[in-house]
Design a protein around this motif. Sequence first.
Motif: not given
Length: 56
Positions: A22-23, A25-28, A32-33, A36-37
């Motif tokens: 998932l990270a 996919r969001e380029r994080r 960081d991912w 944010c969550r």
Amino acid sequence: MANTKLIGARIKPELEERMKALAARERRTVSDWIRCRLEDAVAAASQPEQHSSEAA
């Protein structure tokens, strides 16, 4: 610079793989991912609950 605090958590290996995907996919980065969550979860938890009562 914002005040931050390092926290630790144990996660299941299969969940870690999903978080990495998932990270990516969001380029994080994974951290960081997660940050944010966590910010989203804290914001949602701090909002007052809205109940709509219906008259019967």
